[in-house]
Design a protein around this motif. Structure first.
Motif, short mmCIF file in Angstrom:
data_model
loop_
_atom_site.label_atom_id
_atom_site.label_comp_id
_atom_site.label_asym_id
_atom_site.label_seq_id
_atom_site.Cartn_x
_atom_site.Cartn_y
_atom_site.Cartn_z
N ALA A 14 0.80 -1.26 0.11
CA ALA A 14 -0.12 0.03 -0.08
C ALA A 14 0.88 1.15 -0.04
CB ALA A 14 -1.03 -0.15 1.32
N VAL A 15 1.79 1.31 0.87
CA VAL A 15 2.74 2.34 1.08
C VAL A 15 3.67 2.59 -0.36
CG1 VAL A 15 4.72 3.44 1.96
CG2 VAL A 15 2.73 2.46 3.49
N LEU A 17 2.52 2.05 -3.36
CA LEU A 17 1.55 2.63 -4.43
C LEU A 17 1.25 4.20 -4.08
CD1 LEU A 17 -1.03 -0.45 -4.95
CD2 LEU A 17 0.86 0.52 -6.65
N LEU A 18 0.85 4.17 -2.58
CA LEU A 18 0.64 5.62 -2.31
C LEU A 18 1.88 6.59 -2.87
CD1 LEU A 18 -0.87 5.39 1.41
CD2 LEU A 18 -2.09 5.97 -0.76
N LEU A 19 3.06 6.08 -2.54
CA LEU A 19 4.16 7.07 -3.10
C LEU A 19 4.17 7.35 -4.25
CD1 LEU A 19 7.12 5.66 -0.59
CD2 LEU A 19 5.80 7.80 -0.45
N ILE A 20 3.78 6.21 -5.23
CA ILE A 20 4.09 6.29 -6.74
C ILE A 20 2.99 7.03 -7.16
CG2 ILE A 20 3.91 5.02 -8.85
CD1 ILE A 20 5.33 2.81 -7.58
N PHE A 21 1.66 6.94 -6.73
CA PHE A 21 0.72 7.44 -7.37
C PHE A 21 -0.20 8.43 -6.89
CE2 PHE A 21 0.75 3.14 -9.27
CZ PHE A 21 0.80 3.45 -10.49
N LYS A 22 0.35 8.71 -5.64
CA LYS A 22 -0.29 9.91 -4.86
C LYS A 22 0.83 11.26 -4.39
CE LYS A 22 -4.41 8.59 -4.67
NZ LYS A 22 -5.03 7.52 -3.96
N VAL A 23 1.79 10.64 -3.93
CA VAL A 23 3.06 11.75 -3.49
C VAL A 23 3.65 12.10 -4.68
CG1 VAL A 23 4.90 12.17 -1.91
CG2 VAL A 23 3.07 10.73 -1.27
N TYR A 24 4.20 11.08 -5.42
CA TYR A 24 5.07 11.70 -6.52
C TYR A 24 4.33 12.56 -7.50
CZ TYR A 24 7.85 11.02 -10.88
OH TYR A 24 8.44 11.27 -11.90
N PRO A 25 3.13 12.37 -8.08
CA PRO A 25 2.39 13.24 -8.78
C PRO A 25 2.36 14.85 -8.03
CG PRO A 25 1.16 11.24 -8.59
CD PRO A 25 2.25 11.18 -7.64
N ILE A 26 2.34 14.92 -6.94
CA ILE A 26 2.26 16.26 -6.26
C ILE A 26 3.52 16.91 -6.37
CG2 ILE A 26 1.99 17.54 -4.29
CD1 ILE A 26 0.61 15.11 -2.89
N LEU A 28 5.50 16.35 -9.00
CA LEU A 28 5.67 16.33 -10.26
C LEU A 28 5.02 17.64 -10.77
CD1 LEU A 28 7.08 14.56 -12.47
CD2 LEU A 28 4.90 13.39 -12.87
N GLY A 29 3.85 17.82 -10.13
CA GLY A 29 2.66 19.07 -10.43
C GLY A 29 3.66 20.10 -10.08
N ASN A 32 6.16 20.69 -12.94
CA ASN A 32 5.61 20.83 -14.29
C ASN A 32 5.24 22.55 -14.31
OD1 ASN A 32 5.67 18.55 -15.27
ND2 ASN A 32 3.67 17.85 -14.74
#
Lengths: 285, 280
Positions: A14-15, A17-26, A28-29, A32
């Protein structure tokens, strides 16, 4: 408990997946928002804060800020007020209350796109059933979503239809936790219905009310589906909230830098407003 | 005194009936319109008579047409598949992580739990655009992976399970340890079977959120092959804007399924919702 590595094994999937799909995009945003499409296709150029300064000089952006604030100044108090009223109704000890509760929760299961599509058909200015009901009652037909003065109100109406039942769930749970003894004690002291509401119900409802206020505000600042489906931000940009503007920047004008900068500014705006709400709701004690 | 009480009682009843009517009207109107022939949809709209609200020539041609011509079977399959996969893995991974948070002491526990709380306070819309870039790099545009995997790890689900697990007595787990059970066995054979209510509420929340999700599937899938129900519905507003009876039939299907799930399981859903609201 022992076995040091065991909890990490349970946590890892779970952690990660959270890091990849929730924390990293922040992250990345944020990154960007500092880049813009470069001259070479696929290679973005670092532009520092240009996306932000560009927005500050852009009247479309400022109009969008205005629309977002206008929408929220009305939709939030309306939804929270009605949700509180509905929760009080649902809390009434009457025969058949269970059926009424079920009906009130039904819009939770109706998705926003569906709600938008159904209301859109009923509100069609030429063929919609709403206008024929208005005519039947002796009123004049209305342009609804095709008018730049009415469109935002129609979206407020649809969002309210969909949202009130959901927020009422939290408030109903709060009401049911108010100990009955307090009401009895207040009655013995000669408190009327209104006194009991003001002095017993309201103070004890502060926590659920704060939660609903903050969560509802966040949800409405990010509301996007009705504008995308019904108006595309129009007519004349009258429903062009910041999320819609950001979505258009990213997927219509292919400018993810501008889109990300808008979202980051929107997030800052939301945080400021939530901070203000927390402060106001707490100081009232 | 009694007269006044029954007066407020009937006033409350009246308000409730009016509210219920406002809530149900668009849905009933959709159901009624979906069983009319296409030519009848606008025939009775104006002027308003009883025929406006009751169908006269009942037909199911819209529903038949949806499945026979518009491939609605595969849209429904996609939506169910995506939602059930999300529920399955979301419940599994979420409950495992929650088990660690609730029943173990370990280094970094508070920081990691803070991270979980942070992720469910960050709204999805804010990360949608960078997430698209990431999923694109993974080559998951136009795949089931692209829709399901980002939705599997859900901070709210972890939080719900943790709250529930905290109330399970430690002595139960310790005695199982004494009997030589591994932690994996304890999780699978003792903890999870005791956690049916919270499992139902977490599953229901994941199912409904995936069933209703619109923006993400819209962004991440392009082809018809992976179309889910909300995106297929929004096509009706753009591509087939005049086939009203089918549009109504499609929306009836799209809202009737979650309603049928929600009403009998209402109690669990409300438990889930209210637990998530009590954060402090």
């Amino acid at each position: 408990m022992k076995a040091r590595y065991v909890p990490y094994l349970f946590l890892a999937p779970a952690v990660v997946l959270l890091l990849i799909f929730k924390v990293y995009p922040i992250a990345l945003g944020l990154k960007n928002s500092l880049y813009a499409p470069g001259f070479i296709a696929g290679l973005d150029a670092f532009v520092g804060f240009d996306n932000y300064t560009g927005l500050f000089a852009d009247h479309v952006f400022w109009h969008s800020v205005y629309v977002t604030l206008f929408f929220n100044v009305f939709v939030n108090p309306i939804q929270i007020g009605l949700a509180f009223g509905l929760a009080l109704l649902l809390n009434a000890r009457l025969k058949g209350i269970q059926a009424f509760r079920s009906v009130s929760f039904i819009p939770i299961a109706v998705s926003l796109p569906i709600a938008c599509i159904l209301w859109n058909i009923m509100l069609n200015p030429e063929q919609g059933v709403m206008n024929s009901i208005l005519i039947g009652l002796g009123f004049s037909p209305q342009p609804f979503l095709t008018s730049k003065d009415q469109a935002i109100w129609i979206i407020i109406l649809i969002a309210t239809w969909k949202g009130v039942g959901y927020w009422a769930v939290f408030l109903l749970a709060g009401l049911q936790e108010v100990p009955q003894v307090l009401y009895e004690a207040a009655s013995i002291d000669g408190a009327g219905k209104w006194d009991r509401f003001r002095d017993v119900t309201f103070p004890l409802m502060k926590r659920p009310l704060t939660f609903v206020t903050v969560a509802d505000t966040v949800a409405n600042f990010l509301l996007f589906a009705p504008m995308y489906i019904l108006t595309k931000g129009g007519p004349e940009n009258s429903t062009n909230v910041l999320m819609e503007e950001s979505f258009n920047s990213a997927f219509v004008y292919s400018d993810p830098g501008r889109a990300s900068a808008i979202v980051i500014l929107l997030l800052i705006l939301i945080l400021l407003i939530i901070g203000l709400q927390f402060r106001l709701l707490r100081s009232k004690v | 005194m009694k007269g006044a009480a029954s007066l407020t009682r009937s006033a409350i009843c009246l308000v409730q009936i009016v509210t219920a009517f406002c809530i149900l009207f668009p849905l009933l109107f959709a159901v009624v319109s979906s069983v009319r022939p296409l030519n009848d949809i606008y025939k009775y709209v104006s002027p308003v008579t009883w025929r406006t609200f009751f169908p006269t020539n009942v037909t199911f041609e819209a529903y038949i047409h949806l499945f026979a011509e518009r491939n609605f079977g595969s849209v429904l399959f996609n939506t169910f598949y995506v939602a059930l996969m999300t529920v399955l893995f979301g419940v599994l991974l979420g409950s495992m992580a929650a088990f660690a948070f609730a029943k173990f002491q370990f280094r970094g526990k508070h920081a990691l739990f803070g991270l979980v709380l942070l992720t469910f306070m960050i709204p999805f819309e804010v990360i949608a655009i960078p997430l698209y870039g990431l999923v694109n790099q993974l080559g998951w545009i136009d795949t089931y992976y692209g829709i399901v995997v980002p939705a599997v790890a859900n901070g709210l689900v972890i939080f719900l399970f943790r709250q529930f697990f905290l109330d399970l007595p430690d002595s139960l787990l310790e005695s199982a340890r004494m009997d030589g059970a591994t932690w994996g066995r304890i999780y699978a054979w003792i903890v999870m079977p005791l956690s049916k209510p919270v499992t139902v509420s977490a599953a229901l929340m994941l199912f409904i959120s995936q069933w209703e999700s619109f923006m993400w599937p819209l962004i991440v899938t392009r082809s018809k092959q992976y179309k889910v129900i909300q995106v297929a519905m929004s096509d009706f507003t753009t591509e087939h804007a005049t086939i009203w009876n089918e549009m109504f039939a499609a929306s009836v299907i799209a809202f009737i399924i979650p309603i049928l799930l929600l009403l009998p399981l209402q109690r669990y859903f409300i438990q889930g919702v209210t637990h998530s609201g009590i954060k402090e």
